[in-house]
Structures are given as structure tokens and as C-alpha cells.
Write a protein that holds these residues in place. Structure first.
Motif, mmCIF file in Angstrom:
data_model
loop_
_atom_site.group_PDB
_atom_site.id
_atom_site.type_symbol
_atom_site.label_atom_id
_atom_site.label_comp_id
_atom_site.label_asym_id
_atom_site.label_seq_id
_atom_site.Cartn_x
_atom_site.Cartn_y
_atom_site.Cartn_z
ATOM 1 N N PHE A 118 0.838 -1.203 0.000
ATOM 2 C CA PHE A 118 0.000 0.000 0.000
ATOM 3 C C PHE A 118 0.875 1.258 0.000
ATOM 4 O O PHE A 118 0.644 2.203 -0.765
ATOM 5 N N VAL A 119 1.894 1.276 0.855
ATOM 6 C CA VAL A 119 2.802 2.419 0.929
ATOM 7 C C VAL A 119 3.557 2.573 -0.392
ATOM 8 O O VAL A 119 3.730 3.695 -0.903
ATOM 9 N N TYR A 120 3.995 1.458 -0.940
ATOM 10 C CA TYR A 120 4.689 1.466 -2.229
ATOM 11 C C TYR A 120 3.804 2.098 -3.308
ATOM 12 O O TYR A 120 4.247 2.951 -4.083
ATOM 13 N N GLY A 121 2.535 1.700 -3.349
ATOM 14 C CA GLY A 121 1.618 2.265 -4.335
ATOM 15 C C GLY A 121 1.429 3.758 -4.157
ATOM 16 O O GLY A 121 1.369 4.512 -5.134
ATOM 17 N N ALA A 122 1.344 4.210 -2.891
ATOM 18 C CA ALA A 122 1.183 5.646 -2.637
ATOM 19 C C ALA A 122 2.361 6.432 -3.191
ATOM 20 O O ALA A 122 2.189 7.516 -3.762
ATOM 21 N N GLY A 123 3.565 5.896 -3.052
ATOM 22 C CA GLY A 123 4.729 6.607 -3.551
ATOM 23 C C GLY A 123 4.831 6.632 -5.059
ATOM 24 O O GLY A 123 5.324 7.595 -5.649
ATOM 25 N N THR A 124 4.347 5.570 -5.717
ATOM 26 C CA THR A 124 4.471 5.510 -7.174
ATOM 27 C C THR A 124 3.582 6.537 -7.878
ATOM 28 O O THR A 124 3.756 6.759 -9.084
#
Length: 414
Positions: A118-124
């Protein structure tokens, strides 16, 4: 009446936007590698960790939700703290999420893995938001080309990332980490490097001068480019609508095309090639689409996207299932139509949004795109189950025509 002559521009000031655009391009190449590497194995990693295929779609869902929320949050940060801080923060968040995925896989902790995805997606979300920064660095007559240059830079990283899955998997195995977590090692390094590049080399620049508001009855100045609304809600709504509709159409057809092809006897390698051509068509035409938007205006480019998307949907729906060539051509048309809509919509929105709220509005527009993508992905499966792939493709193509009246009915220039 005495007029004060403008101060001559210094060579350093004239080169500053070019340097900043170069910094953005470098960060986009790095970020593209991180995004592609992570997406390539996200579902496989979840399937391996959960030992179940029923939960393998969770990474995509968490990635999409995270990207939507990340676009809104990072848009606000860019508005209040500047593009440099906002984009660097986004890349840093993606790096932290990637590292969390590696830690979750190494410790066999599904909860940590899902939270990190989820955090990874937010950054992308930074990848698409960067196109707005490129557009703002350029004078109004070159905003389309600048946005296209930033977008196409993602392609370089996106091509390199999946090709490094094997080497990074071997590295992860040597460190006692599951092989499928290897690409997230690459993503961690790539996003960290992108954040550092932005923090160190991207300096705040004075905003390029906006075109002055014109008398509605006056004709365009000699040598002037296409007239676009300089400020106004209609331009913002139109730009956002074009991008959201195109995202919904493109995602819905793209998601089910591999299922359609493999269901009619084609191998996964063939389906992967079709999707690769589609992704290339989504990003590679960006400089040409940007040049077109600068020459004729974002509105006409956005309107043309509706016809191209319609053609792609009709061809996908009517092509014989045995013809991989026609299916590939349909997906290429969908990619080109999406690209025209993204560049045209970005140009419209950037011209129309007031500077004091522009970054926030841009972030919200990308939230709409993320939600549209998630909706298209979910609904497409239901439509194919109930009515078949041809119905989905033709209906999606017909929906794309909505961008034409949206562009035609937008307010006239001030």
C-alpha cells in the motif's frame, strides 16, 4: 506614456528550466525502473507467500488504492511545500514501501507485506505527478512537449526494470531473501536514488509567465499559438474528465485482453507481447503528442483521443480471436488514444488551474484517474463474464466518445 524596458534575462536563468527538466527526466528513469520491477512480480510474490491464487490480486488492489490516496496527498504537499519537496517525498515513500515488501517477504509476514505494498503504491503516484512539474517549468507554448518528455522518460526505466528481475532475484537468494523479492530490492535503490536526485539538484524556479487574459472579441496575436482558456473551472473539469474517461476505457479493455487471448488458445508469452506493445504505445508517443498539443491546443488533441480510443475498442471487439495481429493493433490504438488524452487533458488542466491551487487540483485529477482505473479493472471482469469480451471492448470504445462533447462544451477563452 513611458514604458519600462524588461530586464534582460541572464544566461543562467534561461538555462535553469532546462536543467530542472533534465533532473526530472533522470528521476523519472529511476522511478520507472522501480515501478515496473515491483509491478512485475507483485502478484506472484503474494501468491507465493499466501500459497493461494485467490489472493494474488491483492497487490494490484492495494497498489491502486495507495496510488489514489498518494496522488491527493502529494498534490497538497507540492502545493504548499513546492514540487521539489513533494516529488522527493513521493519517491522516498515508494522506497520505504519497497523496503517493507522485502522485509515482509524475508520474514514471511503477510500483514507487513500488504501494508508495505500500500505504501509502495502511494509513492508511485509521483511518476504521473511529475508530468505537471515538467509542464510548469516550460513556457505556455511548450508545456505539452515538456510534459511528454517527462512521461516518455518513464519508458526507459519501465523497460529496464523487468529485465533485471533475474539478476535481482539471484542477489536476493544469495542474501537469504525470497527470489521474488529481488525486484523490490531494485525498487528500493531506484526510488532512493530518484529522491536524492530531486533533493540535491532540483531547485525552486520562478514560475514561467502566464499568458495575459485576452479580450474575447480580439483575434489571436500574430504568430501566437492556439488559444486555450487561461483560467477557469471549465478547463479544469474538461481536462480531468478527458483523463478519467480515457483511463476507464483503457484499463477495462487492457485488463481483460490477456484473459481473452489465453482463453482462445494463445500462450501467456503472446499475451505478454501484446501488452508490452500496448504499454509502449501509451508512453512512447508522448513527445509527439506534446508537440501536437502545443501546436493546435490541448482541446483538439483531447477530442482526437476519443476517436482513437473508439477505433481501438471497435477493433478489439470485432477482431477474430485467432488474430493476434489485430488484437495487438487494437491495443496499440488504445495506448495511443490514452496518451493523447493524457497529454491533452494535462495541457488543458495546467492552463486553466489557478497557480495558487494548481498542484492540489492536479493531484485530485490523478486521484480520479486511479479510481477510474480500479473501477474499470473490477467492472471489466463482470462484463466479460456476463456478455463477453467483444461487448466490453465495443462498449468501452463507445464510452470514449464522451470526451468529444466534454471538450466542445467547455467554456470559451477569457
Amino acid at each position: 506614456m513611458t514604458r519600462t524596458a524588461p530586464a534582460p534575462a541572464t544566461p543562467g536563468a534561461s538555462r535553469a528550466p532546462g536543467r530542472a527538466l533534465t533532473v526530472l527526466v533522470v528521476s523519472q528513469v529511476l522511478g520507472g525502473a522501480g515501478t515496473a520491477a515491483g509491478i512485475t512480480v507483485g502478484a506472484l510474490l503474494a501468491q507465493d507467500l499466501f500459497d493461494s491464487t485467490s489472493l494474488s490480486g491483492l497487490p494490484v488492489a492495494l497498489f491502486t488504492i495507495g496510488a489514489a490516496l498518494g496522488a491527493a496527498a502529494l498534490g497538497r504537499v507540492c502545493q504548499h511545500r513546492g514540487r521539489r519537496v513533494g516529488l522527493a517525498l513521493g519517491n522516498g515513500v515508494a522506497a520505504a514501501g519497497s523496503a517493507g515488501v522485502v522485509a515482509g517477504a524475508a520474514a514471511h509476514q503477510p500483514a507487513l507485506l500488504l501494508a508495505a505494498l500500500f505504501v509502495y503504491g502511494a509513492g508511485t503516484a509521483t511518476g504521473l505527478l511529475a508530468r505537471y512539474a515538467g509542464a510548469e517549468l516550460a513556457p505556455p507554448a511548450r508545456r505539452g512537449r515538456a510534459a511528454g518528455t517527462v512521461l516518455v522518460a518513464m519508458t526507459l526505466g519501465a523497460v529496464a526494470g523487468p529485465n533485471l528481475v533475474g539478476p535481482t532475484g539471484q542477489l536476493a537468494h544469495a542474501w537469504g531473501i525470497p527470489r521474488l523479492a529481488g525486484p523490490f530490492l531494485l525498487a528500493t535503490a531506484a526510488y532512493t536514488a530518484a529522491a536524492l536526485v530531486l533533493l540535491v539538484w532540483l531547485r525552486p524556479l520562478p514560475a514561467p509567465p502566464e499568458p495575459a487574459a485576452e479580450d474575447p472579441g480580439a483575434g489571436p496575436a500574430s504568430g501566437a499559438g492556439p488559444r486555450e482558456p487561461v483560467r477557469g473551472t471549465s478547463g479544469v473539469v474538461t481536462g480531468a474528465t478527458v483523463m478519467v474517461v480515457a483511463q476507464l476505457v483503457m484499463i477495462s479493455v487492457m485488463t481483460m485482453t490477456p484473459v481473452h487471448l489465453t482463453g482462445h488458445g494463445h500462450g501467456t508469452q503472446t499475451a505478454g507481447l501484446v501488452i508490452a506493445l500496448h504499454v509502449g504505445a501509451m508512453l512512447l508517443p508522448s513527445p509527439l503528442s506534446g508537440l501536437l498539443a502545443d501546436r493546435v491546443g490541448g482541446g483538439p488533441v483531447a477530442a482526437v483521443s476519443g476517436g482513437v480510443l473508439l477505433g481501438g475498442g471497435l477493433l478489439a471487439g470485432l477482431a477474430p480471436p485467432a488474430s493476434v495481429v489485430l488484437s495487438a493493433c487494437a491495443l496499440v490504438l488504445l495506448g495511443i488514444g490514452w496518451n493523447l488524452a493524457l497529454i491533452g487533458g494535462t495541457t488543458l488542466l495546467t492552463h486553466a488551474a489557478p497557480a495558487e491551487t494548481r498542484a492540489t487540483v492536479q493531484g485530485l485529477a490523478d486521484v480520479g484517474m486511479s479510481v477510474a482505473g480500479a473501477t474499470g479493472g473490477m467492472v471489466s471482469g463482470l462484463v466479460v463474464t456476463g456478455s463477453g469480451y467483444p461487448t466490453l471492448a465495443v462498449a468501452a470504445g463507445a464510452l470514449a466518445l464522451a470526451v468529444i462533447p466534454a471538450v466542445a462544451l467547455r467554456g470559451s477563452p477569457r
